[in-house]
Design a protein around this motif. Structure first.
Motif, PDB file in Angstrom:
ATOM      1  N   ALA A   5      10.567  -0.817   5.549  1.00  0.00           N
ATOM      2  CA  ALA A   5      10.518  -1.287   6.931  1.00  0.00           C
ATOM      3  C   ALA A   5       9.459  -2.376   7.110  1.00  0.00           C
ATOM      4  CB  ALA A   5      10.233  -0.117   7.876  1.00  0.00           C
ATOM      5  N   MET A   6       8.280  -2.173   6.524  1.00  0.00           N
ATOM      6  CA  MET A   6       7.217  -3.171   6.638  1.00  0.00           C
ATOM      7  C   MET A   6       7.584  -4.453   5.883  1.00  0.00           C
ATOM      8  SD  MET A   6       5.181  -1.786   8.688  1.00  0.00           S
ATOM      9  CE  MET A   6       3.920  -3.049   8.664  1.00  0.00           C
ATOM     10  N   ALA A   7       8.279  -4.289   4.745  1.00  0.00           N
ATOM     11  CA  ALA A   7       8.758  -5.468   4.026  1.00  0.00           C
ATOM     12  C   ALA A   7       9.777  -6.224   4.880  1.00  0.00           C
ATOM     13  CB  ALA A   7       9.381  -5.053   2.697  1.00  0.00           C
ATOM     14  N   GLY A   8      10.602  -5.469   5.627  1.00  0.00           N
ATOM     15  CA  GLY A   8      11.551  -6.099   6.538  1.00  0.00           C
ATOM     16  C   GLY A   8      10.847  -6.890   7.622  1.00  0.00           C
ATOM     17  N   LEU A   9       9.770  -6.321   8.179  1.00  0.00           N
ATOM     18  CA  LEU A   9       8.992  -7.055   9.181  1.00  0.00           C
ATOM     19  C   LEU A   9       8.435  -8.345   8.590  1.00  0.00           C
ATOM     20  CD1 LEU A   9       6.913  -4.366  11.147  1.00  0.00           C
ATOM     21  CD2 LEU A   9       9.017  -5.518  11.840  1.00  0.00           C
ATOM     22  N   ILE A  49       0.839  -1.204   0.000  1.00  0.00           N
ATOM     23  CA  ILE A  49       0.000   0.000   0.000  1.00  0.00           C
ATOM     24  C   ILE A  49       0.872   1.250   0.000  1.00  0.00           C
ATOM     25  CG2 ILE A  49      -1.608   1.370   1.390  1.00  0.00           C
ATOM     26  CD1 ILE A  49      -2.817  -1.340   2.316  1.00  0.00           C
ATOM     27  N   PHE A  50       1.903   1.269   0.843  1.00  0.00           N
ATOM     28  CA  PHE A  50       2.805   2.420   0.894  1.00  0.00           C
ATOM     29  C   PHE A  50       3.529   2.609  -0.436  1.00  0.00           C
ATOM     30  CE2 PHE A  50       3.371   1.944   5.779  1.00  0.00           C
ATOM     31  CZ  PHE A  50       2.175   2.622   5.968  1.00  0.00           C
ATOM     32  N   LEU A  51       3.888   1.500  -1.073  1.00  0.00           N
ATOM     33  CA  LEU A  51       4.595   1.584  -2.352  1.00  0.00           C
ATOM     34  C   LEU A  51       3.691   2.132  -3.446  1.00  0.00           C
ATOM     35  CD1 LEU A  51       7.353   0.968  -3.594  1.00  0.00           C
ATOM     36  CD2 LEU A  51       6.492  -1.309  -4.183  1.00  0.00           C
ATOM     37  N   VAL A  52       2.441   1.687  -3.478  1.00  0.00           N
ATOM     38  CA  VAL A  52       1.471   2.189  -4.460  1.00  0.00           C
ATOM     39  C   VAL A  52       1.276   3.694  -4.304  1.00  0.00           C
ATOM     40  CG1 VAL A  52      -0.975   2.158  -5.110  1.00  0.00           C
ATOM     41  CG2 VAL A  52       0.253   0.011  -4.770  1.00  0.00           C
ATOM     42  N   ALA A  53       1.258   4.160  -3.054  1.00  0.00           N
ATOM     43  CA  ALA A  53       1.082   5.590  -2.809  1.00  0.00           C
ATOM     44  C   ALA A  53       2.217   6.396  -3.406  1.00  0.00           C
ATOM     45  CB  ALA A  53       0.982   5.849  -1.307  1.00  0.00           C
ATOM     46  N   LYS A  54       3.430   5.845  -3.421  1.00  0.00           N
ATOM     47  CA  LYS A  54       4.574   6.570  -3.977  1.00  0.00           C
ATOM     48  C   LYS A  54       4.490   6.669  -5.499  1.00  0.00           C
ATOM     49  CE  LYS A  54       4.644   7.274  -0.547  1.00  0.00           C
ATOM     50  NZ  LYS A  54       4.224   8.599  -0.054  1.00  0.00           N
ATOM     51  N   VAL A  55       3.899   5.649  -6.136  1.00  0.00           N
ATOM     52  CA  VAL A  55       3.655   5.743  -7.581  1.00  0.00           C
ATOM     53  C   VAL A  55       2.668   6.869  -7.863  1.00  0.00           C
ATOM     54  CG1 VAL A  55       2.764   4.522  -9.603  1.00  0.00           C
ATOM     55  CG2 VAL A  55       4.163   3.297  -7.912  1.00  0.00           C
ATOM     56  N   TRP A  56       1.635   6.972  -7.044  1.00  0.00           N
ATOM     57  CA  TRP A  56       0.665   8.060  -7.148  1.00  0.00           C
ATOM     58  C   TRP A  56       1.351   9.413  -6.974  1.00  0.00           C
ATOM     59  CZ3 TRP A  56      -3.343  10.291  -8.882  1.00  0.00           C
ATOM     60  CH2 TRP A  56      -4.049  11.271  -8.183  1.00  0.00           C
ATOM     61  N   ASP A  57       2.290   9.500  -6.018  1.00  0.00           N
ATOM     62  CA  ASP A  57       3.034  10.739  -5.804  1.00  0.00           C
ATOM     63  C   ASP A  57       3.802  11.161  -7.049  1.00  0.00           C
ATOM     64  OD1 ASP A  57       2.231  11.198  -3.235  1.00  0.00           O
ATOM     65  OD2 ASP A  57       3.937  10.187  -2.315  1.00  0.00           O
ATOM     66  N   THR A 116      -8.900  -2.273   0.262  1.00  0.00           N
ATOM     67  CA  THR A 116      -9.435  -1.307  -0.715  1.00  0.00           C
ATOM     68  C   THR A 116      -9.714   0.032  -0.047  1.00  0.00           C
ATOM     69  OG1 THR A 116     -10.432  -3.107  -1.988  1.00  0.00           O
ATOM     70  CG2 THR A 116     -11.278  -0.883  -2.367  1.00  0.00           C
ATOM     71  N   TRP A 117     -10.375   0.001   1.111  1.00  0.00           N
ATOM     72  CA  TRP A 117     -10.662   1.235   1.864  1.00  0.00           C
ATOM     73  C   TRP A 117      -9.364   1.982   2.165  1.00  0.00           C
ATOM     74  CZ3 TRP A 117     -15.374   2.966   4.439  1.00  0.00           C
ATOM     75  CH2 TRP A 117     -15.181   4.050   5.311  1.00  0.00           C
ATOM     76  N   THR A 118      -8.363   1.247   2.636  1.00  0.00           N
ATOM     77  CA  THR A 118      -7.094   1.867   3.012  1.00  0.00           C
ATOM     78  C   THR A 118      -6.419   2.512   1.815  1.00  0.00           C
ATOM     79  OG1 THR A 118      -6.787   0.258   4.799  1.00  0.00           O
ATOM     80  CG2 THR A 118      -4.841   1.457   4.057  1.00  0.00           C
ATOM     81  N   VAL A 119      -6.397   1.818   0.693  1.00  0.00           N
ATOM     82  CA  VAL A 119      -5.749   2.357  -0.506  1.00  0.00           C
ATOM     83  C   VAL A 119      -6.421   3.655  -0.934  1.00  0.00           C
ATOM     84  CG1 VAL A 119      -5.356   1.979  -2.965  1.00  0.00           C
ATOM     85  CG2 VAL A 119      -4.870   0.143  -1.332  1.00  0.00           C
ATOM     86  N   ILE A 120      -7.742   3.670  -1.023  1.00  0.00           N
ATOM     87  CA  ILE A 120      -8.473   4.864  -1.470  1.00  0.00           C
ATOM     88  C   ILE A 120      -8.273   6.016  -0.481  1.00  0.00           C
ATOM     89  CG2 ILE A 120     -10.769   5.840  -1.900  1.00  0.00           C
ATOM     90  CD1 ILE A 120     -11.597   3.036  -2.930  1.00  0.00           C
ATOM     91  N   ALA A 121      -8.470   5.728   0.815  1.00  0.00           N
ATOM     92  CA  ALA A 121      -8.354   6.784   1.817  1.00  0.00           C
ATOM     93  C   ALA A 121      -6.939   7.328   1.898  1.00  0.00           C
ATOM     94  CB  ALA A 121      -8.796   6.254   3.186  1.00  0.00           C
ATOM     95  N   TYR A 122      -5.953   6.440   1.803  1.00  0.00           N
ATOM     96  CA  TYR A 122      -4.553   6.873   1.914  1.00  0.00           C
ATOM     97  C   TYR A 122      -4.122   7.690   0.700  1.00  0.00           C
ATOM     98  CZ  TYR A 122       0.466   6.613   2.895  1.00  0.00           C
ATOM     99  OH  TYR A 122       1.781   6.917   3.148  1.00  0.00           O
TER     100      TYR A 122
END
Length: 463
Positions: A382-386, A57-65, A118-124
């Motif tokens: 970091a989350m991928a590391g976890l 999810i965090f990675l997708v947000a960076k593509v959006w950025d 889905t909710w998280t992706v849209i809201a984020y």
């Protein structure tokens, strides 16, 4: 030489009320930012979303950025509102960031895992767009509030101080709030605080540097400007590389809950991490003048590396020693965090002096993009590391010894990798405060370019 040695006081163009409101805006902005940066990941894993899914999810947000941040910079530079170039955007930023923050934490617990993702992706993604709206224009606003380089440094320092105070309050308060009242009431209460503190600047700030009347740059001209502003790319590249492996903030809540045994432990960890930022912010302008802004920045990076190595080998079993070492490491992180945005106005002046195009909107939108890119990618990494170390999602889940060691590795020494890689890039950054001041005077018509060339090294003698 005598004038320089005397360090004359800054002749402020801005009022005290403006400078105070500028600091309060960043206080409120960081209420939202730190809530998302530090606690979104543990909120999502508590809701049953896996660490790997959160990383995605965090990675997708960076593509959006990559799309929305530069595009927004073009919109700023091409817009010509009657009430100012940047203030209308600042005024329109307050409510969207509050609404989207609450939306993230309003996710129904009864949803299926797929619906939650889905909710998280849209809201984020909506939150990410709202953050661009509240970040790029307010930094660019400093170039319109005053033309004095030292005053801009003071304004940004005040902003960082306000931001650090907001960050500290959120870092200390959230670990005590959400276990007792829940995530959604916590988000709503903090949104009210954020709106109240961001609002004053909308009526107090003034844009004074309005004499440059240029046609909106074409996309081709913008690209040429960006290619010509090499120091913009060098410094932002060093920022992104430095923060790429800076997983400590993301890992802190997990380290507190799993390695130290309580969510409330995050209050002490984040508090001692942010405290140096608050204490040092007021001294940075004087330290920058004394030692040079760039030299102080590089020193802070090296300091962080040294104490990260020490803290890793010392461990956390001796808790008092661990906290002392964490405080010392945080001095380097604090100076870096306070100072990194002070170089963007310098790059604006350099780009204007070299290309003739004063694209503040583009420059500060790239700053916002770089900020979100480095924080988003570091959080994703970091989350991928976890996930790699076998983290088990869900509130109250028991982690294996291997996972606990992995959390400690990601928290303590992994961040130095990016810091080490940023140093060669910083060696390429040759722009200094005295160069920028001369360029600003030439850009504002106070001296001719020929006069500026006499005061600048040959590297800055552009046609």
């Amino acid at each position: 030489m005598a004038a320089q040695a005397g360090n004359p006081p800054i002749a402020f163009q801005t009022s005290k009320a403006e400078r105070t409101a500028y600091g309060f805006y960043f206080f409120g902005q960081n209420v939202f930012y730190i809530l998302i940066l530090n606690f979104l990941q543990i909120y999502l894993t508590d809701q049953g979303i896996t660490a790997a899914a959160v990383a995605t999810i965090f990675l997708v947000a960076k593509v959006w950025d990559a799309v929305n941040d530069p595009l927004f910079g073009v919109i700023i530079d091409r817009s010509k509102p009657k009430s100012g170039k940047f203030l209308p955007w600042v005024r329109g930023s307050v409510l969207p960031i509050a609404i989207t923050t609450v939306m993230i934490f309003a996710m129904p617990a009864s949803m299926s895992l797929g619906a939650k993702i889905t909710w998280t992706v849209i809201a984020y993604l909506l939150w990410d767009l709202a953050y661009t709206l509240c970040d790029a224009p307010v930094f660019a606003l400093t170039t319109a509030m005053t033309e004095n380089i030292q005053e801009r440094t003071v304004l940004i320092s005040i902003g960082r101080l306000g931001g650090m105070l907001g960050a500290m309050i959120i870092a200390l308060g959230v670990p005590m709030l959400y276990p007792n009242i829940g995530w959604l009431p916590t988000a709503i209460g903090l949104a009210i605080v954020g709106v109240a503190t961001m609002f004053p600047i909308t009526g107090l700030a003034k844009e004074r540097i309005l004499s440059r009347k240029e046609e909106a740059p074409s996309l081709d001209a913008i690209w040429k400007y960006l290619k010509g502003n090499k120091y913009l790319f060098i410094f932002y590249a060093s920022m992104v590389v430095y923060f790429l492996t800076n997983s400590a903030f993301t890992i802190t809540p997990f380290f507190a809950v799993n390695n130290l045994g309580s969510a409330e432990a995050a209050t002490a960890l984040l508090g001692i991490t942010i405290l140096p930022m608050v204490l040092l912010a007021g001294f940075v302008p004087a330290l920058s003048k004394r030692f040079g802004k760039f030299n102080l920045y590089v020193f802070s990076v090296i300091w962080y590396i040294v104490f990260s190595v020490i803290i890793y080998f010392a461990g956390y079993e001796n808790y008092p020693l661990f906290m002392v070492l964490l405080l010392l490491r945080s001095i380097g992180a604090a100076l870096t965090g306070i100072m990194m945005f002070m170089f963007t106005p310098d790059c604006v002046e350099y780009g204007t002096f070299k290309t003739g195009e004063r694209a503040e909107g583009i420059t500060f939108s790239l700053q916002t993009f770089a900020t979100k890119l480095m924080n988003g990618l570091s959080a994703s990494l970091a989350m991928a590391g976890l996930a790699y170390f076998g983290f088990v999602e869900g509130a109250g889940a028991v982690q294996s010894a291997e996972t606990l060691n992995g959390i400690w590795f990601m928290y303590s020494i992994f961040p130095i990798l990016g810091a080490l890689l940023s140093l060669p890039l910083l060696r390429m950054f040759k722009l200094r405060d005295n160069h920028v001041q001369v360029m600003a005077q030439a850009n504002n018509g106070e001296i001719t370019r020929e006069e500026a060339f006499k005061l600048l090294p040959e590297e800055f003698h552009f046609k």
